[in-house]
Design an enzyme around this catalytic site. Structure first.
Site, short mmCIF file in Angstrom:
data_model
loop_
_atom_site.label_atom_id
_atom_site.label_comp_id
_atom_site.label_asym_id
_atom_site.label_seq_id
_atom_site.Cartn_x
_atom_site.Cartn_y
_atom_site.Cartn_z
N HIS A 99 -1.58 1.10 -5.41
CA HIS A 99 -2.29 0.00 -6.07
C HIS A 99 -2.81 0.48 -7.42
O HIS A 99 -3.09 1.68 -7.60
CB HIS A 99 -3.45 -0.51 -5.21
CG HIS A 99 -4.41 0.55 -4.80
ND1 HIS A 99 -4.16 1.42 -3.74
CD2 HIS A 99 -5.61 0.92 -5.30
CE1 HIS A 99 -5.17 2.26 -3.62
NE2 HIS A 99 -6.07 1.98 -4.57
N HIS A 101 -5.83 -0.17 -10.17
CA HIS A 101 -7.13 -0.79 -10.45
C HIS A 101 -7.12 -1.36 -11.87
O HIS A 101 -6.76 -0.66 -12.81
CB HIS A 101 -8.26 0.25 -10.40
CG HIS A 101 -8.47 0.89 -9.06
ND1 HIS A 101 -9.50 0.53 -8.21
CD2 HIS A 101 -7.80 1.89 -8.42
CE1 HIS A 101 -9.46 1.28 -7.12
NE2 HIS A 101 -8.44 2.12 -7.21
#
Ligand code: 5GP
Ligand code: ZN
Length: 137
Positions: A99, A101
């Site tokens: 992922h 941010h």
């Protein structure tokens, strides 16, 4: 992947606050935001981290991250954005599903502080390090 919280979010098995979704990518608000609008962009298919994600998926995730950064500036009136991805626990990765941010920044004293210790050049021999790296290119 079984027992992966982001796989469960991507499949809808667990709830999330979604801000974007297409066939390959999902973006959700971080449950413990560092700043207002802190978003996580991830592939729907499980890859452990940035380093093990195929290029075509990486590209799709980064394009969405860029768009969300632009939107943070325009819609949330952020004055800057940090784009950050952690690889492996030693680097701070706590959810082992790739992922990125997207962290809107409003002030240098808001919820995020990134500090880099200045290791002295004497201890770290730069030409030797460069040789090690370029050998692998
Ligand atoms: P990492 O430390 O792996 O780079 O970042 C993981 C991020 O995921 C953390 O900022 C954490 O707050 C967020 N997070 C962990 N579990 C959940 C969850 O169930 N839902 C959402 N929306 N965010 C989560
Ligand atoms: Zn996963």
């Amino acid at each position: 992947m079984k027992d992966c919280v982001f796989c469960k979010i991507a499949s809808g098995e667990l709830p999330s606050t979604k801000v974007y979704e297409d066939d390959d990518v999902i973006a959700i608000l971080d449950i413990n935001p560092a700043t207002r609008g802190h978003t996580l962009v991830m592939p729907k298919v499980h890859y452990d981290n940035f380093l093990s994600t195929p290029r075509e998926i990486l590209t799709k995730v980064m394009i969405v991250a860029q768009r969300l950064g632009q939107i943070a500036m325009k819609q949330l009136h952020a004055r800057g954005v940090n784009i950050l991805t952690n690889c492996y626990p030693v680097a701070g990765q706590s959810v082992l599903h790739f992922h990125v941010h997207v962290i809107p920044r409003y002030d240098t004293t808001d919820g995020l502080q990134i500090s880099m210790k200045d290791m002295s050049e004497e201890k770290l021999n730069l030409p030797t390090i460069a040789k090690e790296i370029t050998k692998g290119m």
